[in-house]
Write a protein that holds these residues in place. Structure first.
Motif, PDB file in Angstrom:
ATOM      1  N   ILE A 121       0.823  -1.217   0.000  1.00  0.00           N
ATOM      2  CA  ILE A 121       0.000   0.000   0.000  1.00  0.00           C
ATOM      3  C   ILE A 121       0.859   1.270   0.000  1.00  0.00           C
ATOM      4  N   GLY A 122       2.165   1.093  -0.120  1.00  0.00           N
ATOM      5  CA  GLY A 122       3.056   2.251  -0.213  1.00  0.00           C
ATOM      6  C   GLY A 122       3.248   3.004   1.083  1.00  0.00           C
ATOM      7  N   ALA A 123       3.127   2.325   2.196  1.00  0.00           N
ATOM      8  CA  ALA A 123       3.258   2.975   3.512  1.00  0.00           C
ATOM      9  C   ALA A 123       4.703   2.914   3.990  1.00  0.00           C
ATOM     10  N   ARG A 124       5.248   4.048   4.406  1.00  0.00           N
ATOM     11  CA  ARG A 124       6.618   4.096   4.913  1.00  0.00           C
ATOM     12  C   ARG A 124       6.686   4.677   6.325  1.00  0.00           C
ATOM     13  N   ARG A 125       5.787   5.590   6.650  1.00  0.00           N
ATOM     14  CA  ARG A 125       5.809   6.260   7.954  1.00  0.00           C
ATOM     15  C   ARG A 125       4.675   5.667   8.798  1.00  0.00           C
ATOM     16  N   ILE A 126       5.045   4.997   9.886  1.00  0.00           N
ATOM     17  CA  ILE A 126       4.048   4.217  10.621  1.00  0.00           C
ATOM     18  C   ILE A 126       3.939   4.625  12.087  1.00  0.00           C
ATOM     19  N   CYS A 127       2.788   4.319  12.649  1.00  0.00           N
ATOM     20  CA  CYS A 127       2.607   4.327  14.098  1.00  0.00           C
ATOM     21  C   CYS A 127       2.632   2.883  14.548  1.00  0.00           C
ATOM     22  N   LEU A 128       3.483   2.553  15.485  1.00  0.00           N
ATOM     23  CA  LEU A 128       3.544   1.202  16.044  1.00  0.00           C
ATOM     24  C   LEU A 128       2.605   1.135  17.242  1.00  0.00           C
ATOM     25  N   PHE A 129       1.606   0.282  17.148  1.00  0.00           N
ATOM     26  CA  PHE A 129       0.589   0.109  18.175  1.00  0.00           C
ATOM     27  C   PHE A 129       0.926  -1.187  18.904  1.00  0.00           C
ATOM     28  N   SER A 130       1.405  -1.082  20.152  1.00  0.00           N
ATOM     29  CA  SER A 130       2.044  -2.217  20.819  1.00  0.00           C
ATOM     30  C   SER A 130       1.330  -2.673  22.083  1.00  0.00           C
ATOM     31  N   PRO A 131       1.057  -4.002  22.192  1.00  0.00           N
ATOM     32  CA  PRO A 131       0.527  -4.570  23.423  1.00  0.00           C
ATOM     33  C   PRO A 131       1.619  -5.218  24.273  1.00  0.00           C
ATOM     34  N   TYR A 132       2.873  -4.841  23.998  1.00  0.00           N
ATOM     35  CA  TYR A 132       4.026  -5.525  24.573  1.00  0.00           C
ATOM     36  C   TYR A 132       4.630  -4.778  25.767  1.00  0.00           C
ATOM     37  N   PRO A 133       5.437  -5.501  26.580  1.00  0.00           N
ATOM     38  CA  PRO A 133       6.260  -4.798  27.572  1.00  0.00           C
ATOM     39  C   PRO A 133       7.331  -3.964  26.877  1.00  0.00           C
ATOM     40  N   ALA A 134       7.983  -3.102  27.642  1.00  0.00           N
ATOM     41  CA  ALA A 134       8.901  -2.117  27.057  1.00  0.00           C
ATOM     42  C   ALA A 134      10.006  -2.752  26.232  1.00  0.00           C
ATOM     43  N   TRP A 135      10.604  -3.840  26.729  1.00  0.00           N
ATOM     44  CA  TRP A 135      11.740  -4.435  26.005  1.00  0.00           C
ATOM     45  C   TRP A 135      11.332  -4.959  24.635  1.00  0.00           C
ATOM     46  N   LEU A 136      10.123  -5.536  24.542  1.00  0.00           N
ATOM     47  CA  LEU A 136       9.675  -6.076  23.257  1.00  0.00           C
ATOM     48  C   LEU A 136       9.193  -4.965  22.325  1.00  0.00           C
ATOM     49  N   THR A 137       8.595  -3.920  22.894  1.00  0.00           N
ATOM     50  CA  THR A 137       8.234  -2.759  22.087  1.00  0.00           C
ATOM     51  C   THR A 137       9.486  -2.143  21.469  1.00  0.00           C
ATOM     52  N   GLU A 138      10.561  -2.084  22.244  1.00  0.00           N
ATOM     53  CA  GLU A 138      11.828  -1.547  21.731  1.00  0.00           C
ATOM     54  C   GLU A 138      12.379  -2.420  20.605  1.00  0.00           C
ATOM     55  N   GLU A 139      12.304  -3.750  20.767  1.00  0.00           N
ATOM     56  CA  GLU A 139      12.755  -4.656  19.707  1.00  0.00           C
ATOM     57  C   GLU A 139      11.908  -4.460  18.447  1.00  0.00           C
ATOM     58  N   ALA A 140      10.595  -4.304  18.640  1.00  0.00           N
ATOM     59  CA  ALA A 140       9.696  -4.119  17.503  1.00  0.00           C
ATOM     60  C   ALA A 140      10.020  -2.835  16.746  1.00  0.00           C
ATOM     61  N   LYS A 156       1.471   2.527  23.232  1.00  0.00           N
ATOM     62  CA  LYS A 156       1.460   1.293  24.015  1.00  0.00           C
ATOM     63  C   LYS A 156       0.088   1.111  24.651  1.00  0.00           C
ATOM     64  N   VAL A 157      -0.483  -0.070  24.432  1.00  0.00           N
ATOM     65  CA  VAL A 157      -1.791  -0.380  25.002  1.00  0.00           C
ATOM     66  C   VAL A 157      -1.655  -0.760  26.470  1.00  0.00           C
ATOM     67  N   SER A 158      -0.501  -1.326  26.825  1.00  0.00           N
ATOM     68  CA  SER A 158      -0.273  -1.785  28.191  1.00  0.00           C
ATOM     69  C   SER A 158       1.216  -1.763  28.478  1.00  0.00           C
ATOM     70  N   GLU A 159       1.562  -1.649  29.748  1.00  0.00           N
ATOM     71  CA  GLU A 159       2.970  -1.668  30.153  1.00  0.00           C
ATOM     72  C   GLU A 159       3.469  -3.089  30.369  1.00  0.00           C
ATOM     73  N   THR A 160       2.570  -4.056  30.423  1.00  0.00           N
ATOM     74  CA  THR A 160       2.929  -5.467  30.564  1.00  0.00           C
ATOM     75  C   THR A 160       2.301  -6.239  29.417  1.00  0.00           C
ATOM     76  N   PHE A 161       2.690  -7.512  29.268  1.00  0.00           N
ATOM     77  CA  PHE A 161       2.131  -8.315  28.185  1.00  0.00           C
ATOM     78  C   PHE A 161       0.733  -8.776  28.561  1.00  0.00           C
ATOM     79  N   ARG A 162      -0.263  -8.106  27.956  1.00  0.00           N
ATOM     80  CA  ARG A 162      -1.663  -8.446  28.212  1.00  0.00           C
ATOM     81  C   ARG A 162      -2.427  -8.646  26.909  1.00  0.00           C
ATOM     82  N   ALA A 163      -1.705  -8.953  25.847  1.00  0.00           N
ATOM     83  CA  ALA A 163      -2.337  -9.022  24.527  1.00  0.00           C
ATOM     84  C   ALA A 163      -3.542  -9.949  24.512  1.00  0.00           C
ATOM     85  N   TYR A 164      -3.446 -11.084  25.222  1.00  0.00           N
ATOM     86  CA  TYR A 164      -4.523 -12.069  25.189  1.00  0.00           C
ATOM     87  C   TYR A 164      -5.744 -11.630  25.998  1.00  0.00           C
ATOM     88  N   GLU A 165      -5.582 -10.623  26.843  1.00  0.00           N
ATOM     89  CA  GLU A 165      -6.656 -10.209  27.743  1.00  0.00           C
ATOM     90  C   GLU A 165      -7.283  -8.868  27.358  1.00  0.00           C
TER      91      GLU A 165
END
Length: 245
Positions: A121-140, A156-165
């Motif tokens: 779709i030609g997208a280059r500039r993104i917003c990363l929407f993350s349900p991850y803890p800080a270390w994994l958000t940084e890796e992403a 960040k949706v949460s400061e801890t891993f709560r993706a399933y909840e």
């Protein structure tokens, strides 16, 4: 549709983390017709942290693909993103190529599917929407920057891993934090986070488009197998739907 016709449809496969509650329900709605969908679960790893599982899962991908046995698949995706983020895009591509060669059909990781969708779709500039803890958000964020995308914002949706909840209300509330000016797409990372209700609730044609992990996995497999998008897929992301013809 009778069973004889069903048997002629392309067969698509999913590798799913054992406790993930979201992949199959969302995929079955996104790929509502024109294909058969099959899933296998990655092994349970008791007494491990998320980081330990992310490092261990990769070795289980090829054995998991073998659990499909003689079922002839047209394409498959590894329906989780976390393990790929520490690899980087080049190593992620090499992993997908290795899995494809061993399986005898195209295999892609969720992160690879998102990259291909962004390019489509030609997208280059993104917003990363993350349900991850800080270390994994940084890796992403590092993964996307290393792949040549500009990460203009991280929500960040949460400061801890709560993706399933996470609830749809929490996802919608976090989406309201996105600064949409100048953003080409919102990458909703994480196959376990429920995203489809929030995507479908947006007014048609809203910008920027939402690209979830599950949406992009569905898109990539449909593209490989020549499956046309249904009405729900098109409602979720009309721009990505248009690339499927």
């Amino acid at each position: 549709m009778d069973l004889a016709e069903l048997a002629t449809q392309p067969a698509l496969g999913l590798l799913v983390p054992p406790a993930n509650p979201t992949v199959e329900p969302e995929m079955n709605r996104l790929i509502s017709a024109g294909a058969r969908l099959y899933a296998t679960r990655l092994p349970v790893m008791p007494d491990t942290t998320l980081e330990q599982r992310n490092r261990a899962y990769i070795a289980s991908y090829q054995p998991a693909l073998k659990t499909f046995g003689s079922l002839k698949l047209d394409a498959a995706t590894v329906a989780l993103t976390g393990p790929s983020y520490r690899l980087g895009a080049s190593a992620d591509d090499a992993l997908a190529a290795c899995l494809s060669e061993a399986a005898g059909f195209p295999v892609e990781t969720a992160s690879g599917a998102i990259r291909h969708a962004l390019t489509a779709i030609g997208a280059r500039r993104i917003c990363l929407f993350s349900p991850y803890p800080a270390w994994l958000t940084e890796e992403a964020a590092g993964y996307w920057t290393g792949a040549g995308f500009s990460v203009a914002q991280v929500v960040k949706v949460s400061e801890t891993f709560r993706a399933y909840e996470l609830t749809t209300e929490e996802v919608e509330e976090a989406l309201r934090q996105v600064e949409t000016t100048g953003i080409d797409a919102i990458v909703m990372s994480g196959t376990g986070m429920i995203t489809l209700p929030a995507m479908l609730a947006r007014p048609e044609g809203s910008a920027p488009p939402l690209l979830s992990s599950n949406l992009c996995c569905a898109w990539w497999m449909m593209k490989q197998a020549g499956v046309k998008p249904g009405a729900l897929f098109t409602r979720a992301c009309s721009r990505l739907s248009a690339t499927l013809g």
